[in-house]
Design a protein around this motif. Structure first.
Motif, short mmCIF file in Angstrom:
data_model
loop_
_atom_site.label_atom_id
_atom_site.label_comp_id
_atom_site.label_asym_id
_atom_site.label_seq_id
_atom_site.Cartn_x
_atom_site.Cartn_y
_atom_site.Cartn_z
N THR A 43 -1.84 3.37 -1.79
CA THR A 43 -2.69 4.55 -1.99
C THR A 43 -3.76 4.25 -3.02
O THR A 43 -3.69 3.26 -3.76
CB THR A 43 -1.84 5.75 -2.45
N VAL A 49 -5.28 11.36 -1.41
CA VAL A 49 -4.41 10.59 -0.51
C VAL A 49 -2.97 10.53 -1.03
O VAL A 49 -2.03 10.68 -0.24
CB VAL A 49 -4.98 9.18 -0.26
N PRO A 50 -2.74 10.34 -2.34
CA PRO A 50 -1.35 10.36 -2.81
C PRO A 50 -0.62 11.66 -2.51
O PRO A 50 0.60 11.65 -2.31
CB PRO A 50 -1.50 10.14 -4.32
N MET A 53 0.62 11.46 1.02
CA MET A 53 1.77 10.56 1.09
C MET A 53 3.01 11.19 0.48
O MET A 53 4.12 11.06 1.01
CB MET A 53 1.41 9.24 0.41
N PRO A 72 4.24 4.66 -1.90
CA PRO A 72 3.03 3.84 -1.80
C PRO A 72 2.69 3.09 -3.08
O PRO A 72 2.93 3.56 -4.18
CB PRO A 72 1.94 4.86 -1.46
#
Length: 332
Positions: A43, A49-50, A53, A72
């Motif tokens: 990531t 984005v994290p 996830m 990630p």
């Protein structure tokens, strides 16, 4: 014996794959980690984005659909992030479709799996009162993450839609993070910045004078009459070969995660503040603005593939890709 970065990252990710994410709400009736294929991914922080996830893992969407995703590996440099993926440091990578296309054309064994976020993420921002249109960028300093596919994609679309060559008609100031350009604009060291969310929302929270000059997704829809494909996941061919049928499991996993993010962004961002390194309110603002959206697109769908192919044709016409992508670029 010296340990290579690639070996270290693979070992780290492999160890993480056997760990349960702290705070993850995984039910006992889900398949055990030893019973399902394990995949690694990475990531980019800080960013949204994290949170995607974390949502995938905490809600057990991976194990529900028969796959075990490792926590990630975090990166803060785009160059290193993509470089490690190309070197085989992890199995799956978030990025713009054209970034992966360029790697695939160069012989890197990667396939585009799915789209997650459309091009409304992409923006050119400024605080300057003298810059009121894209045409006003001529002769100005533009901060941009030139090592990313985003730069190639946006400069190509701007040239196609507006007839402006950003590389020739502006002075490009290179940054290695989308927030870097915004920081330069706020410090009056650049006239404008090419960036993406949540860097826009972060910048606006620091200085309300920062505004969007161009939203690339909106411009694309105006010119092409369709949603602009942008950010998604690619997977290495060796992972596909090692786990036959894994793509279908991943499609279901990420479709579930995208739907969950759209349904409750406030909850998802609040639960992932540690991972995103951002206040949930910043990401909520980016979502409420319409710039940050989740729209799952399976590359098993011919319409989704055609959308990528059409975008690649624009880049070819602008000489920013050597050829359009074809069926060989996609999983399946």
């Amino acid at each position: 014996m010296a340990v290579s970065r690639r070996h270290f990252m693979q070992t780290l990710a492999g160890t993480a794959a056997t760990s349960v994410l702290p705070g993850a709400a995984r039910s006992d009736d889900l398949p055990k980690l030893t019973d399902v294929p394990k995949l690694t991914w990475a990531t980019f922080t800080p960013g949204f984005v994290p949170a995607f996830m974390e949502c995938t893992l905490a809600k057990g969407f991976d194990r529900k659909n028969g796959v075990a995703l490792a926590p990630p590996i975090p990166y803060s440099s785009l160059t290193t992030y993509y470089g490690d993926f190309v070197a085989g440091g992890f199995d799956m990578c978030f990025g713009s479709w054209d970034t992966f296309a360029v790697r695939a054309f160069a012989g890197v064994p990667v396939k585009y799996l799915c789209g997650i976020n459309p091009g409304n993420l992409l923006n050119i921002v400024t605080t300057s009162d003298s810059i009121r249109s894209v045409e006003d960028l001529r002769g100005k300093t533009l901060a941009a993450p030139t090592s990313s596919g985003t730069f190639r994609l946006m400069k190509s679309l701007v040239r196609s839609f507006y007839g402006i060559d950003l590389e020739k008609e502006t002075s490009i100031q290179t940054v290695d993070h989308p927030l870097g350009g915004v920081t330069l604009v706020l410090a009056d060291r650049a006239d404008a910045a090419m960036t993406w969310e949540p860097s826009v929302a972060i910048g606006m929270s620091k200085n309300p004078k920062l505004r969007v000059l161009l939203n690339m997704g909106e411009a694309y829809e105006k010119h092409e009459g369709t949603v602009m494909p942008f950010l998604g996941l690619a997977i290495r061919q060796d992972a596909l070969d090692k786990h036959p049928g894994i793509a279908e499991r991943l499609y279901r996993t990420f479709a579930d995660a995208a739907a969950a993010m759209e349904a409750d962004p406030q909850g998802a961002y609040a639960a992932a503040e540690k991972e995103t390194r951002l206040p949930a309110s910043t990401l909520v603002k980016a979502t409420q603005s319409g710039r940050l959206r989740y729209r799952f697109e399976s590359m098993a769908d011919p319409k989704s593939r055609q959308a990528i192919i059409r975008s690649s044709e624009i880049l070819v016409a602008e000489k920013d890709l050597p050829k359009p992508v074809d069926a060989s670029f996609f999983v399946g």
